[in-house]
Design an enzyme around this catalytic site. Sequence first.
Site, mmCIF file in Angstrom:
data_model
loop_
_atom_site.group_PDB
_atom_site.id
_atom_site.type_symbol
_atom_site.label_atom_id
_atom_site.label_comp_id
_atom_site.label_asym_id
_atom_site.label_seq_id
_atom_site.Cartn_x
_atom_site.Cartn_y
_atom_site.Cartn_z
ATOM 1 N N SER A 148 0.866 -1.171 0.000
ATOM 2 C CA SER A 148 0.000 0.000 0.000
ATOM 3 C C SER A 148 0.903 1.221 0.000
ATOM 4 C CB SER A 148 -0.880 -0.006 1.263
ATOM 5 O OG SER A 148 -1.422 1.271 1.533
ATOM 6 N N TYR A 161 -1.458 -0.833 10.695
ATOM 7 C CA TYR A 161 -1.594 -1.063 9.251
ATOM 8 C C TYR A 161 -0.328 -0.599 8.537
ATOM 9 C CZ TYR A 161 -3.513 -0.693 4.506
ATOM 10 O OH TYR A 161 -3.727 -0.810 3.151
#
Length: 309
Positions: A148, A161
Amino acid sequence: MSNENGPWEGRVAFVTGAVTGIGLGVAQAFSDAGMRLALSYRNEKDKLKTAQWFTDRGREEPLFVKLDVTDRARFAEVASEVSEHFGEIHVLVNNAGVSVFGPTDKATYDDYDWIMGVNFGGVVNSLVSFLPYLKEATGRRHVVNIASMAAFLPGPQAGIYTASKFAVRGLTESLRYNLAPHGIGCSLCCPALTRTNAWTSAMKRPAGFGESGFPETSAEQLAEFGTAFEVGMNPREVGDKILKGMTQQHGLILTHPEHGPDFKEIYEASMAALPDEAVPEARLRIEELRRDAMRKAEQGIGTDLADLT
């Protein structure tokens, strides 16, 4: 690395989290390129919808395998099943993950164990289970780990995350040099905002990780957060860019052009943080040996610890 290993047509690919979102976009792009597919899934309805996409186009139905990427024993079974079904495995795409957010200073062990276990542990489990099969195969082969933009850009509500995506980034950038001597390409893909249902992850938290320190979020709040994803990139476009990056043997695949200002800021801040002082020749030599080892790996030349001193 050489780009003369032949076309992707007929190559066998295994993709995790492949019946929705980016995983599905990758599967569709691979199918259009003539690849044969094994796809992991969790939800039966999503699997049936994806199977229909292939049926409507007269394509070979993928081998669908139900998989929780944190289950190491099941991962080993799946790798064996895919190998037995197709004979060889050439491409591995690690896509499955959870997008869960909350203030890191309030996180519990369960928060860490769940998010890191899926987003980083799932990649680890896949590599351990599938790399032996890729090494045994012949011709063009490739590994793509999908992280990501959080692998570069931390956020105030995304501490764990972000940590998981930084971990995938570091692992992949190192793994690329290990796989090059085997003739296996390796790419890190860092997508940004994409039109997926990733925002629903918080609603799918396993009971075994129920002790969260994050503030409770209502379904209405999550749905409002999910509206941001509606303006995201089409997952199929992400899939096409991943296929193109693999074909061109890019170590880093960035799909969203809007982050130029972020990378410029990172570069400028990093350069400004470097001390302006002389460096001893012995230290300069060690760093040049490291750079040389990386260049050799890109050419498919193996290195070991003795090459670094």
